[in-house]
Structure formats: structure tokens, C-alpha cells
Design an enzyme around this catalytic site. Structure first.
Site, PDB file in Angstrom:
ATOM      1  N   HIS A  45     -11.788  77.273  27.187  1.00 51.74           N
ATOM      2  CA  HIS A  45     -13.084  76.864  27.743  1.00 51.74           C
ATOM      3  C   HIS A  45     -12.921  75.932  28.960  1.00 51.74           C
ATOM      4  O   HIS A  45     -11.808  75.594  29.358  1.00 51.74           O
ATOM      5  CB  HIS A  45     -13.952  76.205  26.672  1.00 51.74           C
ATOM      6  CG  HIS A  45     -13.351  74.965  26.086  1.00 51.74           C
ATOM      7  ND1 HIS A  45     -12.282  75.006  25.216  1.00 51.74           N
ATOM      8  CD2 HIS A  45     -13.656  73.653  26.242  1.00 51.74           C
ATOM      9  CE1 HIS A  45     -11.970  73.780  24.851  1.00 51.74           C
ATOM     10  NE2 HIS A  45     -12.778  72.933  25.475  1.00 51.74           N
ATOM     11  N   THR A  48     -13.103  77.595  34.178  1.00 51.00           N
ATOM     12  CA  THR A  48     -12.205  78.200  35.176  1.00 51.00           C
ATOM     13  C   THR A  48     -10.727  78.032  34.824  1.00 51.00           C
ATOM     14  O   THR A  48     -10.334  77.059  34.182  1.00 51.00           O
ATOM     15  CB  THR A  48     -12.448  77.540  36.555  1.00 51.00           C
ATOM     16  OG1 THR A  48     -12.529  76.118  36.366  1.00 51.00           O
ATOM     17  CG2 THR A  48     -13.715  78.043  37.209  1.00 51.00           C
ATOM     18  N   ARG A  49      -9.916  78.973  35.311  1.00 46.16           N
ATOM     19  CA  ARG A  49      -8.457  78.899  35.211  1.00 46.16           C
ATOM     20  C   ARG A  49      -7.869  79.394  36.533  1.00 46.16           C
ATOM     21  O   ARG A  49      -8.372  80.347  37.123  1.00 46.16           O
ATOM     22  CB  ARG A  49      -7.918  79.802  34.090  1.00 46.16           C
ATOM     23  CG  ARG A  49      -8.345  79.397  32.677  1.00 46.16           C
ATOM     24  CD  ARG A  49      -7.645  78.124  32.242  1.00 46.16           C
ATOM     25  NE  ARG A  49      -7.931  77.719  30.867  1.00 46.16           N
ATOM     26  CZ  ARG A  49      -8.913  76.909  30.503  1.00 46.16           C
ATOM     27  NH1 ARG A  49      -9.749  76.418  31.389  1.00 46.16           N
ATOM     28  NH2 ARG A  49      -9.064  76.568  29.226  1.00 46.16           N
ATOM     29  N   LYS A 263     -13.264  70.025  39.896  1.00 51.13           N
ATOM     30  CA  LYS A 263     -12.739  69.902  38.521  1.00 51.13           C
ATOM     31  C   LYS A 263     -11.247  69.639  38.605  1.00 51.13           C
ATOM     32  O   LYS A 263     -10.537  70.293  39.373  1.00 51.13           O
ATOM     33  CB  LYS A 263     -13.000  71.202  37.764  1.00 51.13           C
ATOM     34  CG  LYS A 263     -12.382  71.247  36.379  1.00 51.13           C
ATOM     35  CD  LYS A 263     -12.598  72.616  35.733  1.00 51.13           C
ATOM     36  CE  LYS A 263     -11.512  72.929  34.746  1.00 51.13           C
ATOM     37  NZ  LYS A 263     -11.575  74.307  34.255  1.00 51.13           N
ATOM     38  N   HIS A 267      -1.525  68.058  34.238  1.00 51.90           N
ATOM     39  CA  HIS A 267      -0.792  69.057  33.449  1.00 51.90           C
ATOM     40  C   HIS A 267       0.193  68.417  32.470  1.00 51.90           C
ATOM     41  O   HIS A 267       0.314  68.864  31.335  1.00 51.90           O
ATOM     42  CB  HIS A 267      -0.067  70.018  34.398  1.00 51.90           C
ATOM     43  CG  HIS A 267       0.775  71.027  33.688  1.00 51.90           C
ATOM     44  ND1 HIS A 267       0.225  72.053  32.944  1.00 51.90           N
ATOM     45  CD2 HIS A 267       2.123  71.153  33.563  1.00 51.90           C
ATOM     46  CE1 HIS A 267       1.202  72.782  32.409  1.00 51.90           C
ATOM     47  NE2 HIS A 267       2.360  72.252  32.773  1.00 51.90           N
ATOM     48  N   CYS A 313      -9.635  69.900  25.611  1.00 48.91           N
ATOM     49  CA  CYS A 313      -9.133  71.254  25.371  1.00 48.91           C
ATOM     50  C   CYS A 313      -7.723  71.126  24.767  1.00 48.91           C
ATOM     51  O   CYS A 313      -7.225  70.009  24.610  1.00 48.91           O
ATOM     52  CB  CYS A 313      -9.106  71.951  26.725  1.00 48.91           C
ATOM     53  SG  CYS A 313      -8.911  73.734  26.707  1.00 48.91           S
ATOM     54  N   LYS A 346      -3.912  83.052  32.955  1.00 44.08           N
ATOM     55  CA  LYS A 346      -3.856  84.048  34.042  1.00 44.08           C
ATOM     56  C   LYS A 346      -3.192  85.339  33.602  1.00 44.08           C
ATOM     57  O   LYS A 346      -3.442  86.391  34.161  1.00 44.08           O
ATOM     58  CB  LYS A 346      -3.120  83.475  35.263  1.00 44.08           C
ATOM     59  CG  LYS A 346      -1.652  83.165  34.986  1.00 44.08           C
ATOM     60  CD  LYS A 346      -0.931  82.531  36.148  1.00 44.08           C
ATOM     61  CE  LYS A 346      -1.280  81.085  36.351  1.00 44.08           C
ATOM     62  NZ  LYS A 346      -1.008  80.184  35.204  1.00 44.08           N
TER      63      LYS A 346
HETATM   64  C1  LIG Z   1      -7.552  72.212  30.121  1.00 45.03           C
HETATM   65  C2  LIG Z   1      -6.765  73.472  30.269  1.00 45.03           C
HETATM   66  C3  LIG Z   1      -6.523  73.982  31.547  1.00 45.03           C
HETATM   67  C4  LIG Z   1      -5.784  75.147  31.706  1.00 45.03           C
HETATM   68  N1  LIG Z   1      -5.592  75.662  32.966  1.00 45.03           N
HETATM   69  C5  LIG Z   1      -4.950  76.855  33.109  1.00 45.03           C
HETATM   70  C6  LIG Z   1      -4.883  77.472  34.373  1.00 45.03           C
HETATM   71  O1  LIG Z   1      -5.409  76.949  35.375  1.00 45.03           O
HETATM   72  N2  LIG Z   1      -4.261  78.667  34.477  1.00 45.03           N
HETATM   73  C7  LIG Z   1      -3.700  79.279  33.391  1.00 45.03           C
HETATM   74  O2  LIG Z   1      -3.137  80.370  33.552  1.00 45.03           O
HETATM   75  N3  LIG Z   1      -3.763  78.724  32.163  1.00 45.03           N
HETATM   76  C8  LIG Z   1      -4.369  77.545  31.996  1.00 45.03           C
HETATM   77  N4  LIG Z   1      -4.496  76.960  30.756  1.00 45.03           N
HETATM   78  C9  LIG Z   1      -3.800  77.579  29.612  1.00 45.03           C
HETATM   79  C10 LIG Z   1      -4.552  78.716  28.982  1.00 45.03           C
HETATM   80  O3  LIG Z   1      -5.942  78.485  28.946  1.00 45.03           O
HETATM   81  C11 LIG Z   1      -3.990  78.932  27.588  1.00 45.03           C
HETATM   82  O4  LIG Z   1      -2.582  79.125  27.723  1.00 45.03           O
HETATM   83  C12 LIG Z   1      -4.592  80.134  26.916  1.00 45.03           C
HETATM   84  O5  LIG Z   1      -5.997  80.037  26.852  1.00 45.03           O
HETATM   85  C13 LIG Z   1      -4.023  80.263  25.484  1.00 45.03           C
HETATM   86  O6  LIG Z   1      -4.562  81.419  24.899  1.00 45.03           O
HETATM   87  P1  LIG Z   1      -4.475  81.659  23.341  1.00 45.03           P
HETATM   88  O7  LIG Z   1      -4.983  83.039  23.111  1.00 45.03           O
HETATM   89  O8  LIG Z   1      -3.118  81.300  22.857  1.00 45.03           O
HETATM   90  O9  LIG Z   1      -5.460  80.567  22.705  1.00 45.03           O
HETATM   91  P2  LIG Z   1      -7.096  80.618  22.491  1.00 45.03           P
HETATM   92  O10 LIG Z   1      -7.758  81.198  23.685  1.00 45.03           O
HETATM   93  O11 LIG Z   1      -7.463  79.266  22.057  1.00 45.03           O
HETATM   94  O12 LIG Z   1      -7.236  81.657  21.298  1.00 45.03           O
HETATM   95  C14 LIG Z   1      -6.798  81.393  19.999  1.00 45.03           C
HETATM   96  C15 LIG Z   1      -7.882  81.890  19.054  1.00 45.03           C
HETATM   97  O13 LIG Z   1      -7.403  81.900  17.719  1.00 45.03           O
HETATM   98  C16 LIG Z   1      -8.468  81.549  16.862  1.00 45.03           C
HETATM   99  N5  LIG Z   1      -7.886  81.111  15.589  1.00 45.03           N
HETATM  100  C17 LIG Z   1      -7.128  80.023  15.366  1.00 45.03           C
HETATM  101  N6  LIG Z   1      -6.745  79.974  14.071  1.00 45.03           N
HETATM  102  C18 LIG Z   1      -7.277  81.046  13.468  1.00 45.03           C
HETATM  103  C19 LIG Z   1      -7.247  81.524  12.134  1.00 45.03           C
HETATM  104  N7  LIG Z   1      -6.564  80.893  11.162  1.00 45.03           N
HETATM  105  N8  LIG Z   1      -7.934  82.651  11.848  1.00 45.03           N
HETATM  106  C20 LIG Z   1      -8.623  83.305  12.815  1.00 45.03           C
HETATM  107  N9  LIG Z   1      -8.679  82.879  14.094  1.00 45.03           N
HETATM  108  C21 LIG Z   1      -8.008  81.781  14.418  1.00 45.03           C
HETATM  109  C22 LIG Z   1      -9.188  80.456  17.634  1.00 45.03           C
HETATM  110  O14 LIG Z   1     -10.520  80.274  17.177  1.00 45.03           O
HETATM  111  C23 LIG Z   1      -9.111  81.000  19.057  1.00 45.03           C
HETATM  112  O15 LIG Z   1     -10.255  81.750  19.393  1.00 45.03           O
HETATM  113  C24 LIG Z   1      -5.239  75.801  30.567  1.00 45.03           C
HETATM  114  C25 LIG Z   1      -5.494  75.298  29.280  1.00 45.03           C
HETATM  115  C26 LIG Z   1      -6.263  74.142  29.128  1.00 45.03           C
HETATM  116  C27 LIG Z   1      -6.524  73.624  27.750  1.00 45.03           C
END
Ligand SMILES: Cc1cc2nc3c(=O)[nH]c(=O)nc-3n(C[C@H](O)[C@H](O)[C@H](O)COP(=O)(O)OP(=O)(O)OC[C@H]3O[C@@H](n4cnc5c(N)ncnc54)[C@H](O)[C@@H]3O)c2cc1C
Length: 377
Positions: A45, A48-49, A263, A267, A313, A346
């Protein structure tokens, strides 16, 4: 018990994309998420990324970045929703920074457009940036910004319309194996599949522990903040997304979209957390605002206006800040996508596609061996 070909545990950035690509291939897909994605409880959330192609974290990422960019474009076409803004990305830092050197080498190796600019040239082009004389910057004009929650929502809509089943507000409590496949347990039901993708973001460590696997993954509290900025200098039609690698710290940020302010986030650093006990109030720590404000005062003084908003986040860090994309060493039916270390979004489209290929064919077109678990052995 309901049977599926594939179950995806965690339908956030990586999982939702993977679920779309498996469903698109006609594979019976179940996506399960503890919340209702896109949501504000995990890592995707805050609007933007940044997406960059000339990659400071390692030129090995470039093919994945380029494929991901192509897939984001395809997702825009398929969904009819604008998901990407080509603002360009400026990476800046002191002249001796290895990160900037790697950006240049990535661009050279893959013939990516990249402008190398002195501190004076940067200021002449973007009057809102003040760099010391010993800094320089690389500007990649073809990269930019993804609207992260809209991306997850677009994948969700398309996954469902291509036949995937999505269970929201349903937490997976355990994953077990028997001779016939994988059993995924929630509070009320259990489901069976041939293959499972574990993509639960900051909650991966606890699910992996229940499968007897311990990976060095560190969920970390991170904050971002929006500051009132001079729109003449910082609005998204004239100002790029940016990364400043300062050696002992690193900051990233976004131009002001629709007058919402600049924003910015830091990091490095943050507090190690249990994601179920996360302090979600922005401003709990003085550093939430203090760090980024002092960065802006130094390098972008006309963007250091009043605090407009702040969000909390989660990053899930690995020790080397590279991802974990691999099979469970003891259970080859389970694929793990974890540890995206604050720079994974990304690649969600490319990783989603690669994960779907693995789930369907047992291997992906792109070489993901740099993300294997064996490096922690
Ligand atoms: C502040 C911030 C800025 C960032 N900026 C960048 C950027 O500029 N560029 C970039 O490339 N990346 C960026 N990132 C990193 C990127 O957003 C993350 O690496 C990416 O979103 C991780 O994806 P994910 O699928 O692992 O996690 P998530 O998108 O969090 O998905 C995990 C999902 O699993 C679900 N879940 C958890 N446990 C369970 C369970 N037991 N049962 C069922 N569901 C479950 C959660 O509800 C969630 O929906 C940033 C991250 C943050 C926090």
C-alpha cells in the site's frame, strides 16, 4: 475437501499476479488471503512504487525488470486501467558509490537509455534538487512509477474473470503434505492441491516454520510520508522519481501526483517486528518524520513543507537483500516467494509469471537461480 490444481497462499503483490497467470492458462486456481487485497496491512500500500531497469542492486536483475515492465504494459491493456507513469528515475549519490556504478554497468550491458549528470547539470534540469559538488546522478527516462494498489486490483479482477477462486479475509493456519498432494488449512476448511505457492509476505516465516523450514527473513517496520511541495518544481509532469544512495543511508521518493505532495521513505533501517503486533501509527517514533524531513531539507528544500500524510508498511528483509524464489527443499510441490527486501514490487508481474510457469511446467523461462535458498546453507 475441495480440490484445486494450484493454491496460492497470500494474494498480495506476488500471489495475485501468479494467480492471474495460472488461471489464464486454464489451471484451477485458489487464492487465499487473510485480508481483502489490495489492503493496507502488508507491503503493497501507499499508492506508488518505483520501477527501474538499470539496476543498482545487481545487473542480474535487468532481464526480470524488462520482462516485468512488458507485463505491466500488458496488464494496463488487459485491464484498461492506467498503472504506470513514465516519470523517469533519477539515482544520485557520492561519486564513489558502488550502487551508482552498478546502475551504469547495468545500462551499458543491456543497452538501456541512461544519462549521467553532474551536480550542476542536475540542478539546471530540476531546480528542486540541490546536490553537493562531489555527487553525480544517473537518469533513466524510460522507467517510472507503478500505482501499486491499482496493480494488485487489476490482477485480482482479471484473475477472477479468468476463472480463479479468491477467498478473502481467510487466514491459512497450516500447510501439510500427504502422499496425494498438499493440504492447506484455514480456520473453517481445508483444501487440497497438487502445487502450492507460498507468497504470504511478512507472514511467510511463521508458515515456513510450520513446514520445518527456517529462512533468515526479517519483517521490518517502515514508514513513508508525504510533504507539501512547490508544485512548480516537484509535480509529476516535470519531476522524476528518485533514489539517493548516500553510503551510510538511502532514501527514495516520488514527485507530487495530483498535488498530494512529495512522497519519501528511507530504505535502510526500521524496527524488526512481529507483523501481527506491528505499531501501525505513523509518528510513533520521532524518526518516522524526522529522517525524511532532514533529507528533504538538505537535498530538496522546497519539498520540505508541512507533513500531509504518513503510512506504516512492512519490508521483509533477507541478509543479502536478494529475494527467495525457490522450491521447499524437502517438499518440491511447494514454491516459496519471499524476502522481497523493500524492492520487490516492480518485479511482481515478472515473478508472478515465472511462478505460474513453475507451478504449471515445473520450470520458468527466466533464470531465477540467484534467488535460490542454497545461498543460506
Ligand atoms: C514503504 C514501502 C516502499 C516500497 N517501495 C518499493 C519501490 O519503490 N519499488 C519496489 O519495487 N518495491 C518497493 N517496496 C517493496 C514491495 O512493495 C514489496 O517487496 C512487495 O510488495 C512484497 O510483496 P509480497 O507479495 O511479498 O507481500 P504482500 O503484497 O504484502 O502480500 C502478502 C499477502 O499475504 C497475505 N497473507 C499473509 N499471511 C497469510 C496467511 N496466513 N494466509 C493467507 N494470506 C496471508 C497478506 O494479507 C498479503 O496480502 C516497498 C515496500 C514498502 C513497505
Amino acid at each position: 475437501m475441495q480440490h484445486f490444481d494450484v493454491i496460492i497462499v497470500g494474494a498480495g503483490s506476488m500471489g495475485m499476479a501468479a494467480g492471474y497467470y495460472t488461471a489464464k492458462q486454464g489451471v484451477r486456481t485458489l487464492l487465499i488471503d487473510s485480508h481483502n487485497p489490495p489492503h493496507t496491512m502488508g507491503s503493497h500500500h501507499g499508492d506508488t512504487r518505483i520501477i527501474r531497469h538499470a539496476y543498482g542492486e545487481g545487473k542480474q536483475y535487468v532481464p526480470l525488470a524488462l520482462r516485468s515492465q512488458e507485463l505491466w504494459r500488458q496488464l494496463e491493456d488487459a485491464s484498461g486501467v492506467e498503472l504506470f507513469a513514465q516519470t523517469g528515475v533519477l539515482t544520485a549519490g557520492p561519486k564513489d558509490q558502488p550502487f551508482l556504478q552498478e546502475v551504469r554497468e547495468s545500462a551499458e550491458r543491456y543497452s538501456l537509455p541512461l544519462e549521467v549528470l553532474s551536480a550542476t547539470e542536475v540542478h539546471a534540469r530540476w531546480s528542486g534538487i540541490k546536490l553537493p559538488e562531489n555527487f553525480y546522478a544517473c537518469f533513466e527516462p524510460t522507467s517510472g512509477v507503478l500505482y501499486s494498489e491499482k496493480c494488485v486490483a487489476a490482477y485480482r479482477d482479471l484473475a477472477i474473470s479468468t476463472g480463479a477462486t479468491l477467498l478473502t479475509d481467510t487466514r491459512v493456519t497450516s500447510i501439510e503434505l500427504d502422499g496425494e498432494g498438499v493440504i492447506v488449512q484455514t480456520a473453517d476448511e481445508h483444501y487440497r492441491a497438487q502445487k502450492v505457492l507460498l507468497s504470504a509476505g511478512a507472514w511467510n516465516p511463521s508458515l515456513l516454520a510450520s513446514l520445518g523450514l527456517s529462512i533468515p527473513l526479517a519483517p521490518t517496520r517502515k514508514t513513508v510520508a508525504w510533504f507539501g511541495a512547490d508544485e512548480e518544481r516537484y509535480s509529476s509532469d516535470r519531476f522524476p522519481a528518485f533514489i539517493f544512495n548516500l553510503g551510510d543511508s538511502s532514501y527514495y521518493g516520488f514527485p507530487s501526483f495530483d498535488q498530494t505532495g512529495v512522497k519519501i521513505g528511507r530504505h535502510d533501517g526500521g524496527q524488526l517486528i512481529d507483523p501481527d503486533r506491528l505499531e501501525r501509527t505513523f509518528g510513533t517514533y520521532l524518526s518516522d518524520e524526522g529522517d525524511v524531513r532532514s533529507f528533504l531539507e538538505t537535498y530538496m528544500p522546497q519539498a520540505a513543507g508541512p507533513l500531509c500524510a504518513g503510512r506504516v508498511c512492512i519490508y521483509t528483509m533477507t541478509p543479502d537483500e536478494h529475494f527467495v524464489i525457490d522450491r521447499h527443499p524437502a517438499h518440491s510441490q511447494i514454491m516459496i516467494a519471499a524476502g522481497f527486501s523493500g524492492h520487490g514490487f516492480k518485479f511482481a508481474s515478472g515473478i508472478g509469471e515465472a511462478a505460474s510457469q513453475w507451478l504449471i511446467d515445473g520450470a520458468s523461462t527466466l533464470d531465477l537461480s540467484m534467488f535460490s535458498l542454497s545461498r543460506f546453507a
